[in-house]
Motif scaffolding. Structure first.
Motif, PDB file in Angstrom:
ATOM      1  N   HIS A   1       0.798  -1.142   0.203  1.00 57.79           N
ATOM      2  CA  HIS A   1       0.353   0.247   0.188  1.00 57.79           C
ATOM      3  C   HIS A   1       0.806   0.256  -0.154  1.00 57.79           C
ATOM      4  O   HIS A   1       0.043   2.202  -0.560  1.00 57.79           O
ATOM      5  CB  HIS A   1      -0.729   0.027   0.955  1.00 57.79           C
ATOM      6  CG  HIS A   1      -1.790  -0.991   0.784  1.00 57.79           C
ATOM      7  ND1 HIS A   1      -2.999  -0.948   2.240  1.00 57.79           N
ATOM      8  CD2 HIS A   1      -2.219  -1.844   0.276  1.00 57.79           C
ATOM      9  CE1 HIS A   1      -4.184  -2.125   1.935  1.00 57.79           C
ATOM     10  NE2 HIS A   1      -3.686  -2.512   0.303  1.00 57.79           N
ATOM     11  N   LEU A   2       2.132   1.183   0.888  1.00 59.62           N
ATOM     12  CA  LEU A   2       3.240   2.529   0.956  1.00 59.62           C
ATOM     13  C   LEU A   2       3.688   2.423  -0.841  1.00 59.62           C
ATOM     14  O   LEU A   2       3.644   3.874  -0.977  1.00 59.62           O
ATOM     15  CB  LEU A   2       4.192   2.173   1.644  1.00 59.62           C
ATOM     16  CG  LEU A   2       3.423   2.242   3.264  1.00 59.62           C
ATOM     17  CD1 LEU A   2       4.851   1.891   3.791  1.00 59.62           C
ATOM     18  CD2 LEU A   2       3.058   4.040   3.358  1.00 59.62           C
ATOM     19  N   GLU A   3       4.011   1.796  -0.677  1.00 58.86           N
ATOM     20  CA  GLU A   3       4.117   1.678  -2.566  1.00 58.86           C
ATOM     21  C   GLU A   3       3.592   2.012  -3.742  1.00 58.86           C
ATOM     22  O   GLU A   3       3.189   3.442  -4.709  1.00 58.86           O
ATOM     23  CB  GLU A   3       4.791  -0.487  -3.376  1.00 58.86           C
ATOM     24  CG  GLU A   3       5.975   0.005  -2.707  1.00 58.86           C
ATOM     25  CD  GLU A   3       6.401  -1.481  -3.132  1.00 58.86           C
ATOM     26  OE1 GLU A   3       5.769  -2.010  -4.666  1.00 58.86           O
ATOM     27  OE2 GLU A   3       7.459  -2.207  -2.738  1.00 58.86           O
ATOM     28  N   VAL A   4       2.508   1.516  -4.149  1.00 61.59           N
ATOM     29  CA  VAL A   4       1.015   2.496  -4.206  1.00 61.59           C
ATOM     30  C   VAL A   4       0.425   3.804  -3.846  1.00 61.59           C
ATOM     31  O   VAL A   4       0.619   4.052  -5.051  1.00 61.59           O
ATOM     32  CB  VAL A   4      -1.023   1.971  -3.567  1.00 61.59           C
ATOM     33  CG1 VAL A   4      -1.446   2.315  -4.730  1.00 61.59           C
ATOM     34  CG2 VAL A   4       0.018  -0.198  -4.618  1.00 61.59           C
ATOM     35  N   ALA A   5       0.804   4.052  -3.025  1.00 61.65           N
ATOM     36  CA  ALA A   5       0.523   6.076  -2.359  1.00 61.65           C
ATOM     37  C   ALA A   5       1.981   6.451  -3.170  1.00 61.65           C
ATOM     38  O   ALA A   5       1.398   7.709  -3.983  1.00 61.65           O
ATOM     39  CB  ALA A   5       0.702   5.456  -1.125  1.00 61.65           C
ATOM     40  N   ASN A   6       3.202   5.650  -3.090  1.00 60.77           N
ATOM     41  CA  ASN A   6       4.341   6.584  -3.177  1.00 60.77           C
ATOM     42  C   ASN A   6       3.971   6.631  -4.860  1.00 60.77           C
ATOM     43  O   ASN A   6       4.641   7.489  -5.688  1.00 60.77           O
ATOM     44  CB  ASN A   6       5.474   5.672  -3.331  1.00 60.77           C
ATOM     45  CG  ASN A   6       6.935   6.678  -3.208  1.00 60.77           C
ATOM     46  OD1 ASN A   6       7.141   6.996  -3.245  1.00 60.77           O
ATOM     47  ND2 ASN A   6       7.352   6.259  -5.000  1.00 60.77           N
ATOM     48  N   HIS A   7       3.529   5.747  -5.919  1.00 62.94           N
ATOM     49  CA  HIS A   7       3.067   5.921  -7.305  1.00 62.94           C
ATOM     50  C   HIS A   7       2.552   7.774  -7.394  1.00 62.94           C
ATOM     51  O   HIS A   7       2.613   8.152  -8.631  1.00 62.94           O
ATOM     52  CB  HIS A   7       2.538   4.555  -7.965  1.00 62.94           C
ATOM     53  CG  HIS A   7       2.152   4.878  -9.038  1.00 62.94           C
ATOM     54  ND1 HIS A   7       3.563   5.393 -10.310  1.00 62.94           N
ATOM     55  CD2 HIS A   7       1.103   4.579  -9.456  1.00 62.94           C
ATOM     56  CE1 HIS A   7       2.336   4.898 -11.226  1.00 62.94           C
ATOM     57  NE2 HIS A   7       1.412   4.593 -11.302  1.00 62.94           N
ATOM     58  N   TYR A   8       1.933   8.081  -6.225  1.00 61.04           N
ATOM     59  CA  TYR A   8       0.929   8.851  -6.908  1.00 61.04           C
ATOM     60  C   TYR A   8       1.397  10.336  -6.511  1.00 61.04           C
ATOM     61  O   TYR A   8       0.879  10.956  -6.007  1.00 61.04           O
ATOM     62  CB  TYR A   8      -0.777   8.817  -6.287  1.00 61.04           C
ATOM     63  CG  TYR A   8      -1.577   7.315  -7.055  1.00 61.04           C
ATOM     64  CD1 TYR A   8      -1.997   7.852  -8.486  1.00 61.04           C
ATOM     65  CD2 TYR A   8      -1.250   6.033  -5.856  1.00 61.04           C
ATOM     66  CE1 TYR A   8      -3.162   6.941  -8.794  1.00 61.04           C
ATOM     67  CE2 TYR A   8      -2.140   5.419  -6.524  1.00 61.04           C
ATOM     68  CZ  TYR A   8      -2.866   5.228  -8.261  1.00 61.04           C
ATOM     69  OH  TYR A   8      -3.780   4.016  -9.115  1.00 61.04           O
ATOM     70  N   GLY A   9       2.748   9.963  -5.463  1.00 57.65           N
ATOM     71  CA  GLY A   9       3.335  11.202  -5.256  1.00 57.65           C
ATOM     72  C   GLY A   9       2.837  11.322  -4.140  1.00 57.65           C
ATOM     73  O   GLY A   9       3.686  12.440  -3.132  1.00 57.65           O
ATOM     74  N   VAL A  10       2.446  10.571  -3.171  1.00 55.47           N
ATOM     75  CA  VAL A  10       2.212  10.542  -1.483  1.00 55.47           C
ATOM     76  C   VAL A  10       2.972  10.205  -1.118  1.00 55.47           C
ATOM     77  O   VAL A  10       3.433   8.663  -0.603  1.00 55.47           O
ATOM     78  CB  VAL A  10       1.000  10.038  -1.686  1.00 55.47           C
ATOM     79  CG1 VAL A  10       1.051  10.261   0.211  1.00 55.47           C
ATOM     80  CG2 VAL A  10      -0.437  10.567  -2.272  1.00 55.47           C
ATOM     81  N   ARG A  11       4.405  11.428  -0.339  1.00 47.76           N
ATOM     82  CA  ARG A  11       5.752  10.516   0.528  1.00 47.76           C
ATOM     83  C   ARG A  11       5.203  10.397   1.597  1.00 47.76           C
ATOM     84  O   ARG A  11       4.841  10.587   2.463  1.00 47.76           O
ATOM     85  CB  ARG A  11       6.762  11.803   0.174  1.00 47.76           C
ATOM     86  CG  ARG A  11       6.921  12.291  -1.621  1.00 47.76           C
ATOM     87  CD  ARG A  11       7.660  10.852  -2.412  1.00 47.76           C
ATOM     88  NE  ARG A  11       7.921  11.632  -3.895  1.00 47.76           N
ATOM     89  CZ  ARG A  11       6.985  10.589  -5.044  1.00 47.76           C
ATOM     90  NH1 ARG A  11       6.774   9.286  -4.609  1.00 47.76           N
ATOM     91  NH2 ARG A  11       7.665  11.099  -5.522  1.00 47.76           N
ATOM     92  N   ILE A  12       5.407   9.420   2.132  1.00 43.20           N
ATOM     93  CA  ILE A  12       5.268   8.739   3.201  1.00 43.20           C
ATOM     94  C   ILE A  12       7.160   7.858   3.603  1.00 43.20           C
ATOM     95  O   ILE A  12       7.597   6.998   3.067  1.00 43.20           O
ATOM     96  CB  ILE A  12       4.565   7.866   3.791  1.00 43.20           C
ATOM     97  CG1 ILE A  12       3.138   8.111   3.678  1.00 43.20           C
ATOM     98  CG2 ILE A  12       4.623   6.950   5.402  1.00 43.20           C
ATOM     99  CD1 ILE A  12       1.906   6.596   3.316  1.00 43.20           C
ATOM    100  N   ALA A  13       8.009   8.621   4.284  1.00 41.17           N
ATOM    101  CA  ALA A  13       9.475   8.655   5.145  1.00 41.17           C
ATOM    102  C   ALA A  13       8.977   7.665   6.708  1.00 41.17           C
ATOM    103  O   ALA A  13       8.105   7.924   7.169  1.00 41.17           O
ATOM    104  CB  ALA A  13       9.896   9.486   4.740  1.00 41.17           C
ATOM    105  N   GLY A  14      10.390   7.638   6.586  1.00 40.83           N
ATOM    106  CA  GLY A  14      10.908   7.240   7.686  1.00 40.83           C
ATOM    107  C   GLY A  14      11.266   8.287   8.646  1.00 40.83           C
ATOM    108  O   GLY A  14      12.254   8.415   8.504  1.00 40.83           O
ATOM    109  N   THR A  15      10.943   8.027  10.094  1.00 39.23           N
ATOM    110  CA  THR A  15      11.537   9.720  10.811  1.00 39.23           C
ATOM    111  C   THR A  15      12.250   8.190  11.847  1.00 39.23           C
ATOM    112  O   THR A  15      11.229   7.775  12.428  1.00 39.23           O
ATOM    113  CB  THR A  15      11.107  10.420  11.281  1.00 39.23           C
ATOM    114  OG1 THR A  15      10.462  11.174   9.932  1.00 39.23           O
ATOM    115  CG2 THR A  15      11.208  11.716  12.660  1.00 39.23           C
TER     116      THR A  15
END
Length: 471
Positions: A147-161
């Motif tokens: 799901h994170l990969e799918v979101a990233n494909h649409y330009g939604v960035r979820i990164a680790g802190t």
């Protein structure tokens, strides 16, 4: 944020859907598709759609029942928006909702774009990041990663802190920033402000020079709602904003004090925001946030208190040590020219206003704050002709969130009253203790001071008036 989608598309609605080489169940599997994957439709054969997967650059066939077709015409924008509204609050369907948001933004005329789709994207992306941070749940790690990969494909960035040695997934907040830049409702602005100012998404590796402007920006974001807009919010949302503001202003109070700047206004603002919370409107999740905010405020609350004039007897003197270091000397004010009774240096923030000496002159308590969310208690105590300095932490594990504070002396009994509150590994613990001065071991403890007789008789009046532990 790039939200590009296809002109004629099919959106995958079921996880682990198969992209096959031919329109048959027995055909070789080309790829595994996940909800939210967008496919270009090129034809139909039997129960399958012939598609091209631009993300994987691969053609194939997918069952028509596992996707929903969408034509990206302006006339279809309303239908896409209806589905988006349904998915926005559907837990577990974040990737699918982001795909529909992308489709809607492609279909709707630019002049009609408002804050609503970006509010939905931010809400779903933030929830997806929270799901990714959960150690256990109904969703498998492989599904979350997909799901994170799918979101990233649409330009939604979820990164680790990095937080406490672990990776904390966090949404970068671009959609929320767009909400604040566009005309939006008070609730949309409140959700955006909360999404952009999460405490657990602040990088713990930031230096003090980097942290101060970040927290100042967070405070500005939380104050963007006017008084009129704030009044229109549901009580639960008001509480959430107050709690977040309390935590941010408590951190600012600590940082201002470290820089030698006036910190009292920030600390008073933190206390006021915490006091303004309507506790009858707190859900279970909000109550956990309330306790956390109280710990943050409690750790920095001494910034709101003025330093009292030096009284006869035991007191402290501070001096500058190594760069960034403060050295604390215990002295007897009745003998100003004598050698300090004890001395210790720290890189923490020394709250001189917290000094409390025992009536018999055998002990002194001092609050020292090494971090914005962690306050310790230094205990100077006489041992024969010598003096010992002991550091009492809020909890054995940490530092994470916590404070321990002096609550009173028990005359003639060589006992000290303490209040502790901490959050370690997600659990909040609050305790009130009667502690022996000779061993520093708790003699009695309880979750409320009402259960301890000595607290009822000897608790310090100033502590009772100032502390947040009695909220």
């Amino acid at each position: 944020m790039m939200l590009s989608v296809l002109a004629t598309m099919a959106i995958v609605t079921q996880d682990q859907s198969a992209l096959r080489a031919a329109p048959r169940d027995a055909a070789p599997q080309q790829a595994v598709l996940w909800q939210g994957d967008a496919l270009e439709v090129r034809g139909r054969k039997l129960d399958y759609l012939q598609v091209w997967d631009h993300r994987r650059e691969r053609a194939g066939y997918v069952r028509a029942s596992q996707v929903r077709s969408a034509t990206l015409e302006a006339a279809d924008a309303g239908e896409l928006l209806s589905v988006l509204r349904f998915l926005r609050d559907s837990n577990g369907a974040e990737a699918l909702g982001i795909a529909y948001a992308a489709a809607y933004l492609q279909a709707v005329p630019a002049i009609r774009i408002d804050a609503e789709p970006f509010d939905a994207i931010g809400t779903m992306a933030d929830r997806l990041a929270r799901r990714a941070s959960q150690r256990a749940g109904q969703t498998t790690p492989a599904t979350i990663a997909a799901h994170l990969e799918v979101a990233n494909h649409y330009g939604v960035r979820i990164a680790g802190t990095e937080r406490d040695g672990a990776l904390q997934p966090c949404y970068d907040g671009e959609a929320f920033r767009r909400v604040l830049a566009l005309p939006s409702t008070p609730e949309q602005r409140a959700r955006a402000a909360l999404g952009l100012t999460r405490h657990d998404c602040v990088d713990a590796s930031l230096t003090p020079v980097q942290r101060l402007p970040l927290d100042q920006w967070r405070a500005q974001v939380l104050d963007q709602l006017s008084a009129e807009q704030f009044a229109q919010l549901p009580e639960q949302t008001k509480n959430r904003l107050r709690l977040r503001r309390a935590g941010v202003w408590a951190s600012l109070a600590y940082q201002f004090a470290r820089r030698g700047e006036p910190a009292a206004p920030a600390a008073q603002r933190a206390l006021a925001e915490l006091a303004g919370v309507n506790k009858t409107e707190l859900s279970d999740d909000d109550r956990s946030d309330y306790n956390e905010a109280a710990i943050r405020v409690g750790a920095s609350r001494w910034a709101a208190e003025p330093v009292a004039p030096t009284a006869p007897g035991l007191t402290i003197q501070t001096a500058t040590g190594q760069p960034g270091e403060t050295c604390v000397a215990l002295v007897d004010a009745r003998q100003p020219n004598t050698k300090p009774l004890a001395q210790r240096c720290t890189y923490g923030l020394v709250w001189a206003a917290s000094v409390r000496a025992s009536a018999n002159g055998n002990a002194l308590a001092l609050a020292v704050q090494p971090l914005d969310t962690w306050r310790e208690l230094w205990l100077f105590r006489r041992s024969g002709k010598d003096w010992a300095i002991d550091v009492l932490p809020p909890a054995a594990n940490g530092p994470e969130l916590g404070y321990v504070e002096f609550a009173g002396w028990v005359p003639g009994a060589e006992r000290l009253l303490l209040a502790r509150e901490s959050k370690v590994e997600g659990r909040v613990k609050r305790s009130f203790e009667v502690t022996k001065l000779d061993s520093l071991q708790p003699e009695k403890s309880a979750s409320t001071p009402d259960l301890l007789v000595l607290f009822g008789r000897w608790q310090d009046a100033a502590w009772k008036r100032q502390t947040v532990s009695l909220r």
